[in-house]
Design a protein around this motif. Structure first.
Motif, mmCIF file in Angstrom:
data_model
loop_
_atom_site.group_PDB
_atom_site.id
_atom_site.type_symbol
_atom_site.label_atom_id
_atom_site.label_comp_id
_atom_site.label_asym_id
_atom_site.label_seq_id
_atom_site.Cartn_x
_atom_site.Cartn_y
_atom_site.Cartn_z
ATOM 1 N N GLN A 95 0.912 -0.972 0.111
ATOM 2 C CA GLN A 95 0.240 -0.228 -0.074
ATOM 3 C C GLN A 95 0.344 1.432 -0.039
ATOM 4 O O GLN A 95 1.941 1.165 0.500
ATOM 5 N N ALA A 96 0.135 2.512 -0.561
ATOM 6 C CA ALA A 96 1.177 3.893 -1.026
ATOM 7 C C ALA A 96 1.604 3.976 0.789
ATOM 8 O O ALA A 96 3.200 4.427 0.757
ATOM 9 N N VAL A 97 1.333 4.138 2.032
ATOM 10 C CA VAL A 97 2.056 4.322 3.581
ATOM 11 C C VAL A 97 2.685 3.199 4.048
ATOM 12 O O VAL A 97 2.987 3.304 4.879
ATOM 13 N N ASP A 98 3.190 1.486 3.442
ATOM 14 C CA ASP A 98 4.036 0.995 3.159
ATOM 15 C C ASP A 98 5.505 1.665 2.936
ATOM 16 O O ASP A 98 5.982 2.666 2.361
ATOM 17 N N MET A 150 12.071 2.187 0.054
ATOM 18 C CA MET A 150 10.802 2.800 -0.757
ATOM 19 C C MET A 150 10.158 3.249 0.315
ATOM 20 O O MET A 150 9.643 2.549 0.815
ATOM 21 N N ASN A 151 10.236 4.256 0.650
ATOM 22 C CA ASN A 151 9.455 4.474 1.731
ATOM 23 C C ASN A 151 7.620 5.807 0.737
ATOM 24 O O ASN A 151 8.203 5.875 0.371
ATOM 25 N N SER A 152 6.728 4.839 1.353
ATOM 26 C CA SER A 152 5.047 5.309 0.922
ATOM 27 C C SER A 152 5.929 5.674 -0.371
ATOM 28 O O SER A 152 5.095 6.699 -1.538
ATOM 29 N N PRO A 153 5.101 4.480 -1.496
ATOM 30 C CA PRO A 153 5.721 4.259 -2.858
ATOM 31 C C PRO A 153 4.042 4.819 -3.524
ATOM 32 O O PRO A 153 3.625 4.539 -2.590
ATOM 33 N N THR A 174 11.323 -8.157 -10.561
ATOM 34 C CA THR A 174 10.533 -8.061 -9.605
ATOM 35 C C THR A 174 9.581 -6.859 -9.311
ATOM 36 O O THR A 174 9.083 -5.996 -9.969
ATOM 37 N N GLN A 175 7.785 -7.581 -9.768
ATOM 38 C CA GLN A 175 6.934 -7.282 -10.237
ATOM 39 C C GLN A 175 7.050 -6.612 -8.069
ATOM 40 O O GLN A 175 6.490 -6.846 -7.444
ATOM 41 N N ILE A 176 6.114 -4.941 -8.629
ATOM 42 C CA ILE A 176 5.853 -4.000 -7.469
ATOM 43 C C ILE A 176 4.490 -3.297 -7.646
ATOM 44 O O ILE A 176 4.520 -2.543 -8.944
ATOM 45 N N THR A 177 4.137 -3.891 -7.375
ATOM 46 C CA THR A 177 2.432 -2.939 -7.209
ATOM 47 C C THR A 177 2.156 -2.054 -5.924
ATOM 48 O O THR A 177 2.023 -2.970 -5.157
ATOM 49 N N VAL A 178 2.142 -1.386 -6.149
ATOM 50 C CA VAL A 178 1.465 -0.326 -5.560
ATOM 51 C C VAL A 178 0.172 -0.039 -4.825
ATOM 52 O O VAL A 178 -0.560 0.530 -5.943
ATOM 53 N N SER A 179 -0.530 -0.006 -4.193
ATOM 54 C CA SER A 179 -2.380 -0.106 -4.300
ATOM 55 C C SER A 179 -2.472 1.453 -3.351
ATOM 56 O O SER A 179 -1.736 1.007 -2.534
ATOM 57 N N SER A 180 -3.668 2.377 -3.673
ATOM 58 C CA SER A 180 -3.820 3.218 -2.932
ATOM 59 C C SER A 180 -4.753 3.372 -2.253
ATOM 60 O O SER A 180 -5.450 2.375 -1.304
#
Length: 126
Positions: free
Chosen positions: A13-16, A83-86, A120-126
């Motif tokens: 998640q975007a906060v992670d 990566m902080n707050s992606p 490596t796949q990185i998926t960021v959810s809002s």
């Protein structure tokens, strides 16, 4: 030919925060410039961050400027991308790349690197 191995991707998640890493057992990275690139579906591969073999200078792509700082641990033959707050727009496949430094060669283009990982796949959810 895949020579680098990325790990640490996934769904966040975007906060992670997350810290993908890149290593190899077939190359010695201490004398190579290193970089992380990102490729979103339908888009060109773009620079996220790069670091010179000395570790003294780092670079960011325009989309992440000032937010992610690449780092390297030569003793472990490993490069990291904390990566902080992606952001959701940062979703994509993240590739690690390396190359020996050459006069006149930049660090910002995919063509500047000859060794790559499988991504490596990185998926960021809002």
């Amino acid at each position: 030919q895949v020579q680098l191995v990325e790990s640490g991707g996934g769904l966040v998640q975007a906060v992670d925060s997350l810290r993908p890493s890149c290593g190899t057992s077939v190359l010695t990275l201490i004398y190579q410039n290193m970089a992380w690139f990102r490729q979103a579906p339908g888009k060109e591969r773009e620079l996220v961050a790069a670091i010179r073999y000395t570790g003294s200078t780092t670079y960011n792509g325009d989309s992440v400027k000032g937010r992610f700082t690449i780092s390297r641990d030569n003793a472990k033959n490993t490069v990291y991308l904390p990566m902080n707050s992606p952001r959701p727009e940062g979703t994509g496949v993240y590739y690690c790349a390396s190359e020996f430094p050459t006069n006149g060669r930049s660090l910002s283009r995919p063509t500047d690197y000859g060794h790559w990982g499988q991504g490596t796949q990185i998926t960021v959810s809002s």
